[in-house]
Design a protein around this motif. Structure first.
Motif, short mmCIF file in Angstrom:
data_model
loop_
_atom_site.label_atom_id
_atom_site.label_comp_id
_atom_site.label_asym_id
_atom_site.label_seq_id
_atom_site.Cartn_x
_atom_site.Cartn_y
_atom_site.Cartn_z
N GLU A 1 -7.06 2.62 2.84
CA GLU A 1 -6.82 1.42 2.04
C GLU A 1 -7.07 1.68 0.56
N VAL A 2 -8.14 2.42 0.26
CA VAL A 2 -8.45 2.73 -1.14
C VAL A 2 -7.39 3.65 -1.74
N VAL A 3 -6.93 4.63 -0.94
CA VAL A 3 -5.89 5.55 -1.42
C VAL A 3 -4.60 4.81 -1.74
N LEU A 4 -4.17 3.93 -0.83
CA LEU A 4 -2.93 3.20 -1.05
C LEU A 4 -3.06 2.26 -2.25
N GLU A 5 -4.20 1.63 -2.41
CA GLU A 5 -4.41 0.77 -3.58
C GLU A 5 -4.31 1.58 -4.86
N SER A 6 -4.77 2.84 -4.84
CA SER A 6 -4.79 3.69 -6.04
C SER A 6 -3.44 4.32 -6.34
N LEU A 7 -2.50 4.22 -5.40
CA LEU A 7 -1.16 4.81 -5.61
C LEU A 7 -0.18 3.76 -6.15
N HIS A 8 -0.68 2.86 -6.91
CA HIS A 8 0.13 1.79 -7.51
C HIS A 8 1.32 2.42 -8.25
N PRO A 9 2.57 2.17 -7.80
CA PRO A 9 3.73 2.78 -8.46
C PRO A 9 4.19 1.97 -9.66
N SER A 10 5.18 2.49 -10.33
CA SER A 10 5.78 1.78 -11.47
C SER A 10 6.47 0.51 -11.00
N GLU A 11 6.43 -0.53 -11.82
CA GLU A 11 7.10 -1.78 -11.50
C GLU A 11 8.62 -1.65 -11.50
N LYS A 12 9.13 -0.48 -11.91
CA LYS A 12 10.58 -0.26 -11.91
C LYS A 12 11.08 0.31 -10.58
N TYR B 1 0.58 4.41 8.19
CA TYR B 1 -0.56 3.95 7.40
C TYR B 1 -1.63 3.42 8.33
N PRO B 2 -2.88 3.96 8.28
CA PRO B 2 -3.93 3.55 9.22
C PRO B 2 -4.81 2.39 8.74
N GLY B 3 -4.52 1.84 7.57
CA GLY B 3 -5.36 0.76 7.04
C GLY B 3 -5.14 -0.56 7.76
N ASN B 4 -6.12 -1.46 7.58
CA ASN B 4 -6.00 -2.80 8.16
C ASN B 4 -5.20 -3.73 7.26
N ASN B 5 -5.25 -3.47 5.96
CA ASN B 5 -4.62 -4.37 5.00
C ASN B 5 -3.79 -3.57 3.99
N PHE B 6 -2.77 -4.23 3.47
CA PHE B 6 -1.96 -3.62 2.41
C PHE B 6 -2.54 -4.00 1.05
N PRO B 7 -2.26 -3.19 0.04
CA PRO B 7 -2.85 -3.46 -1.28
C PRO B 7 -2.27 -4.71 -1.93
N TYR C 1 -0.21 1.06 12.30
CA TYR C 1 -0.68 0.66 13.63
C TYR C 1 -1.93 -0.20 13.62
N ASN C 2 -2.74 -0.15 12.53
CA ASN C 2 -3.96 -0.95 12.48
C ASN C 2 -3.78 -2.27 11.73
N CYS C 3 -2.65 -2.42 11.06
CA CYS C 3 -2.47 -3.56 10.16
C CYS C 3 -2.45 -4.87 10.94
N GLU C 4 -3.27 -5.84 10.48
CA GLU C 4 -3.35 -7.14 11.12
C GLU C 4 -2.63 -8.23 10.34
N VAL D 1 -0.24 -6.73 14.14
CA VAL D 1 -0.04 -7.84 13.19
C VAL D 1 -0.29 -9.18 13.86
N GLU D 2 -1.11 -10.01 13.19
CA GLU D 2 -1.42 -11.34 13.72
C GLU D 2 -0.89 -12.46 12.83
N LYS D 3 -0.73 -12.17 11.54
CA LYS D 3 -0.29 -13.26 10.67
C LYS D 3 0.42 -12.72 9.43
N LEU D 4 1.23 -13.61 8.86
CA LEU D 4 1.88 -13.37 7.57
C LEU D 4 1.22 -14.30 6.58
N ASN D 5 0.52 -13.74 5.64
CA ASN D 5 -0.25 -14.54 4.69
C ASN D 5 0.63 -15.00 3.54
#
Length: 689
Positions: free
Chosen positions: A600-611, A620-626, A646-649, A671-675
């Motif tokens: 999760e920390v790695v994916l948060e840190s790989l913030h790409p360009s807005e373009k 991706y093994p994290g529970n949450n997306f950035p 596979y772990n994302c809820e 996945v249990e919900k769409l926030n």
């Protein structure tokens, strides 16, 4: 006079003036009461350049729902029954066919087509062999009775070999329609008659096109670049119309249009004479070849790749290339019309030489050689070239390199050492479609090499002496299944601009120090290594600030901290349009909360360009997306793919991404919900999707 209306649109290309032909052909294929199709042979007889190939593409689309199976095949110059059967089998099964036994091939084709309603479209069919027609007749006998074979040919005599053949004679377009197409091409539909003198000259020039659609498009593209009476009159009075070199089917208007091209575009066109007819060109790879030969003149502060793409687009606008209309292509491909191909071969002979497998010697004056691979052909360059030459190019090409209609061929290129010892002035070397497994040590002698392609070979390693190739700009080793790692000396190739070692299964390990290749413009895949003392880390992406296009970062399970990921500085890489983030076997690397939190920390840190335009996240093994993936600032993002997270809820908020058109969610079983809650990125009262 009524405005020009488009007839059809195929593969994004607008087609004019053939509605009547299509409707009449469909009528001919129908049964007598017009209610359905009956088993039949139909030959479309027409001159070259009149749009026969385009007509088949229209039929392929128009008759899609009327047949169970459809196949459009560009016929090679020499008929090969086994190859044709393999192509049909591959199109029906969706898998490669390696069968070589004729009897087994026949049985397989019949089994696949049994009771199927089959439409077979054969373009450029010039074969008079009765055996060929017997094979096609046998095909129809096992198919459903409402199947059909349609061939296009320039000679009625070809089709007359087959009895009970229906004919359709495709005439050139009328003078009126030709003038309308010409006006549309030159003036973009605006009124041309307001300038009477210009219109009169235009009509005189149009007569030289002999009502051939291709010629109208080529001439129209040329005139569109200088709409002025004096320039048009100079062209009309040109001495080039009387050129003695105009031979055979090459119409003078095509040669004249070529003569008025700038010199750099002429060079680029001549190089294309090395490729076989109906070859599907990758614009990007062709530009890399032009660049290796020094044909592209940098200027205006633009990258040489951008200038080369401009060259190609100019030739495309002049109809020297056309977009391929073949369906199911993963990326844009382009084809050179047959008459244009004949022209460039005529004007480039004795310098650019295409060896097609027959008994022939290369001219003494050649500088560029291509070998068009035939099935399992063994070949020594010593049999083609009698003495050492100042060769600048050797390209091993297959008709199937980018096509689905001809089975792949592998060339056994013997005495490879000779290539490296005798032809040390080589600039462009393509060894695709060969059975090469190892590069000999003499490989290091090619110090002038700028372009090297080994894609699809059984190559196991790249020698350390690749560091001798100090001018290398392009290294392509795509789909080399036995290649496991790049040599550590590759980091010395500081002029490298294009590197592609991607493959469908697995990855190629990259050495520590790969980040020194700061001139890279195109890096298909970046594979983070397991051992930081030997392999590259993700932070080495930091100084690759010129990267563009598509980039896949794999092996993210080996990134151990968000600090390393952030150091890659992905947000500053504004020219990357497609980003693939792949954890590979992350599930088994770190189990439990630790692996999940790091991901999760790695994916948060790989913030790409807005373009960014497209993002794909795999395994991706994290529970949450950035939080950044929900940001409305990604105003250009049109495609998102989540594959096996596979772990994302919880799925992230994606409804406020303004340009999103495609969303794919695969194998996300937790996945249990769409926030859709309010966040700092998404103000209240926003419109979702």
């Amino acid at each position: 006079m009524p405005s020009l209306q488009k007839t059809f649109e195929v593969g994004g290309s607008v087609i004019y003036g053939r509605a009547d032909d299509v409707n009449r052909i469909i009528d001919l294929l129908s049964s007598e009461d017009g209610a359905d199709f009956s088993s039949t042979f139909l030959s479309v007889v027409a001159d070259r350049g009149t749009g026969r190939t385009t007509l088949l593409h229209i039929l392929h689309s128009a008759l899609w729902s009327a047949f169970d199976q459809r196949k459009l095949i560009y016929m090679p110059e020499k008929y090969d029954e086994k190859r044709l059967m393999r192509v049909i089998i591959e199109s029906l099964t969706g898998t490669p066919c390696d069968i070589t036994d004729l009897e087994i091939l026949e049985d397989t084709v019949k089994e696949e087509l049994m009771d199927q309603r089959f439409l077979l479209l054969l373009d450029n069919f010039e074969e008079k062999n009765q055996k060929c027609w017997d094979f096609l007749s046998a095909l129809l006998k096992v198919c459903n009775e409402k199947s059909a074979v349609v061939v296009t040919t320039t000679r009625e005599a070809v089709a007359e070999v087959k009895g009970l053949m229906k004919f359709y004679y495709m005439n050139n377009l009328s003078d009126r329609l030709c003038w309308m197409i010409f006006k549309h091409c030159v003036f973009n539909g605006q009124n041309a008659e307001s300038d009477t003198a210009l219109a009169d000259i235009g009509k005189c020039l149009l007569t030289k096109c002999s009502n051939v659609t291709l010629c109208i498009n080529v001439l129209g593209g040329l005139l569109r670049n200088f709409i002025a009476e004096d320039r048009w009159r100079v062209l009309l009075d040109s001495k080039f119309w009387e050129l003695n070199e105009v031979q055979g089917d090459i119409l003078p208007v095509l040669r004249v249009s070529y003569e008025y091209l700038p010199s750099h575009l002429k060079q680029c066109l001549k190089y294309c004479s090395l490729f076989p007819k109906e070859y599907l060109f990758s614009k990007k790879l062709l530009v890399h070849m032009w660049s290796s030969q020094g044909y592209i003149e940098p200027g205006g502060g633009n990258d040489i790749e951008d200038v080369g793409l401009q060259y190609f687009d100019q030739l495309l606008s002049l109809s020297f290339f056309q977009p391929s209309l073949l369906p199911d292509m993963k990326e844009d491909r382009f084809v050179m019309p047959g008459l244009i191909h004949d022209l460039v071969q005529q004007i480039s002979e004795n310098v650019y030489f295409q060896f097609k497998g027959c008994v022939q010697r290369a001219p003494e004056s050649i500088c560029h050689l291509s070998l068009v691979a035939h099935e399992f052909l063994s070949l020594s360059l010593n049999h083609i070239i009698t003495r050492d030459k100042n060769l600048k190019s050797i390209l091993v090409l297959s008709r199937s390199a980018f096509q689905h209609h001809i089975s792949s061929c592998i060339l056994n290129l013997v005495e490879v050492d000779d290539i490296f010892l005798k032809f040390h002035n080589l600039v462009t070397l393509n060894l695709n479609n060969t059975d090469i497994e190892d590069l000999p040590e003499t490989f290091g002698s090619l110090e002038n090499l700028r372009y090297l392609s080994l894609s699809g070979t059984k190559i196991k390693r790249i020698p350390l002496k690749i560091s001798n190739l100090i001018h290398l700009q392009t290294l392509e080793a795509k789909d080399c299944h036995y290649l496991e790692e790049l040599p550590r000396t590759i980091v010395q190739l500081t002029k490298l601009r294009y590197l592609d070692v991607s493959k469908e299964v697995g990855s190629v390990v990259m050495p520590q120090g790969i980040g020194k290749l700061t001139n890279l413009r195109d890096l298909a895949t970046f594979n983070v290594g397991m051992d930081p003392s030997l392999h590259c880390g993700i932070e080495e992406l930091k100084d690759m600030e010129h990267l563009r296009g598509s980039l896949e970062i794999s092996g993210l399970m080996y990134v151990r901290s968000g600090i390393d990921a952030k150091e890659s500085n992905m947000r500053s890489k504004e020219h990357i349009e497609t980003l693939v983030l792949h954890w590979s076997d992350g599930k088994s690397f770190l189990k439990g909360d630790e692996g999940t939190e790091i991901a999760e920390v790695v994916l948060e840190s790989l913030h790409p360009s807005e373009k960014l335009k497209e993002i794909i996240i795999r395994d991706y093994p994290g529970n949450n997306f950035p939080t950044w993936i929900e940001c409305a600032h990604f105003s250009r993002l049109v495609s998102i793919i989540f594959d096996h997270s596979y772990n994302c809820e919880r799925l992230p908020d994606l409804g406020r991404l303004q340009s999103l058109k495609f969303l794919s969610i695969q194998k996300m079983y937790s996945v249990e919900k769409l926030n859709l809650s309010y966040s700092e990125y998404n103000p209240e009262n926003s419109v979702f999707f």
